[in-house]
Design a protein around this motif. Sequence first.
Motif, PDB file in Angstrom:
ATOM      1  N   ARG A   1       0.841  -1.243   0.098  1.00 25.67           N
ATOM      2  CA  ARG A   1       0.073   0.044  -0.013  1.00 25.67           C
ATOM      3  C   ARG A   1       0.942   1.321  -0.048  1.00 25.67           C
ATOM      4  O   ARG A   1       0.551   2.279   0.425  1.00 25.67           O
ATOM      5  CB  ARG A   1      -1.014  -0.103   0.875  1.00 25.67           C
TER       6      ARG A   1
ATOM      7  N   ASN B   1       1.371   7.228   0.789  1.00 20.14           N
ATOM      8  CA  ASN B   1       0.086   6.821   1.650  1.00 20.14           C
ATOM      9  C   ASN B   1      -0.334   8.006   2.479  1.00 20.14           C
ATOM     10  O   ASN B   1      -1.482   8.408   2.646  1.00 20.14           O
ATOM     11  CB  ASN B   1       0.468   5.782   2.505  1.00 20.14           C
ATOM     12  N   GLU B   2       0.382   8.319   3.684  1.00 19.35           N
ATOM     13  CA  GLU B   2      -0.019   8.896   4.729  1.00 19.35           C
ATOM     14  C   GLU B   2      -0.727  10.326   4.219  1.00 19.35           C
ATOM     15  O   GLU B   2      -1.670  11.117   4.740  1.00 19.35           O
ATOM     16  CB  GLU B   2       0.996   9.438   5.808  1.00 19.35           C
TER      17      GLU B   2
ATOM     18  N   GLU C   1      -8.511   3.617   3.055  1.00 18.99           N
ATOM     19  CA  GLU C   1      -7.411   4.156   3.627  1.00 18.99           C
ATOM     20  C   GLU C   1      -7.571   4.942   4.909  1.00 18.99           C
ATOM     21  O   GLU C   1      -8.245   6.065   4.835  1.00 18.99           O
ATOM     22  CB  GLU C   1      -6.452   4.834   2.800  1.00 18.99           C
TER      23      GLU C   1
ATOM     24  N   THR D   1      -3.677  10.155   2.097  1.00 13.49           N
ATOM     25  CA  THR D   1      -4.747   9.827   3.127  1.00 13.49           C
ATOM     26  C   THR D   1      -5.413  10.608   3.783  1.00 13.49           C
ATOM     27  O   THR D   1      -6.648  10.707   4.080  1.00 13.49           O
ATOM     28  CB  THR D   1      -4.241   8.198   3.803  1.00 13.49           C
TER      29      THR D   1
ATOM     30  N   ASN E   1      -3.115   3.613   9.548  1.00 12.39           N
ATOM     31  CA  ASN E   1      -1.734   3.632   8.825  1.00 12.39           C
ATOM     32  C   ASN E   1      -0.724   4.124   9.684  1.00 12.39           C
ATOM     33  O   ASN E   1       0.512   3.763   9.184  1.00 12.39           O
ATOM     34  CB  ASN E   1      -1.901   4.472   7.480  1.00 12.39           C
TER      35      ASN E   1
ATOM     36  N   TYR F   1       6.290   6.263   2.411  1.00 12.61           N
ATOM     37  CA  TYR F   1       5.061   5.978   3.516  1.00 12.61           C
ATOM     38  C   TYR F   1       4.583   7.472   3.442  1.00 12.61           C
ATOM     39  O   TYR F   1       3.337   7.546   3.397  1.00 12.61           O
ATOM     40  CB  TYR F   1       5.601   5.756   4.730  1.00 12.61           C
TER      41      TYR F   1
END
Length: 293
Positions: free
Chosen positions: A149, A236-237, A208, A240, A213, A232
Motif C-alpha cells: 500500500r 500513503n499518509e 485508507e 490519505t 496507517n 510512506y
Amino acid sequence: MSYVKPADLVGRMIDAGAGKLLLSTRDTLIRGFMGGALLTLGAAFAVTVTVQTGQPLLGALLFPIGFILLYLLGYDLLTGVFTLAPLALLARRPGASVRSILRNWGLVFVGNFAGAFTVALVMAICFTYAFSTAPNEVGLAIREIGHGRTVGYAEHGAGGMLTLFLRGVLCNVMVSTGVIAAMMSDALISKVIAMWMPVMLFFSMGFEHSVVNMFLFPSGLLLGADFTIGDYLVWNEIPTVLGNLVGGVVFVGLVLYATHHRTAPARVPAVSPAASPAAAPAPTSAQPVAVVR
C-alpha cells in the motif's frame, strides 16, 4: 432503544465540536494518544484473526472493537475531529475559529501518531521476540501490507495517487458516520451497533484510514519492509489525510449541517383553481315552498 433524530443529532455534533476546540492541550494529547493506541490494537487484532483463520471478512467483523471502545471512553481520532470541529465554526460557537480548529487537528494528529507508533513498536517486539528472530506470520502479513500500500500505489503513478486519495475519502465517509452514530442514541447497545456497521464496511473494503496507517506502515518499517519513510509519507499518509479530511468535512459534516440544521425553506404547494374552495352550490331542483294563506 432511544433514537436521536437527525436535526437533534446535528445539534449534538455541534456541541461535541465546540467542546473539542475548548479542550486543554494536555487532555487533547492524552485523548489523541489513547484513541490512536486503541484503534491500532484493534487493527493488529483484525490482522491476527485474518492470518490465523484465513478469513478477511472475520477480521473486518472484529476490527471495530478498538474503535467502539475508544469512543465509548471519550478519546479522539483525527478522522472524527475533521468532521466535528468545523461545525462549531459554522454555528459561530464561542472560541471557534480557523486557528482553534487547526490547533485541535494538529494536537490530535500528534497524539494519534504517538499512540499508534507506540503500539507499532510494542507489537514489533512481540512479533520478533525483541528483534531477536524473524517476524512471525502475523508480522510478515503486516510488513507486506505496508509494502503493497505504498509501492503498490506508486507503480500506478497518477492513477495510483487518485485511487489512494479516493479510498481516503470513502474511508472517512464511513468512519465519521460511525463517530456520529454514537450520538444517535443514549443506549449503550444502540451506540455499539450503530458504530459497528460503517467501520466494518470501511475495513473490509480496504479503504485508507490515516490513523490505522500510522500503525501499519511504521510497523512494516520496523519489521524490515522494502519501502522508505518517504514512500510512506508521499504514497500513503499525506494523500490519505487529505482524503480523510474531504470525506469527513464535505460528505458527512457539511451535508448533515446543511440539510438538518440550515434547512432550506419548505416549498409551498401550488393550489389549482379546481381545488380552490367554491361557493355553496345552487340548488339543482326546485324545492317545495310553503304558502301561507
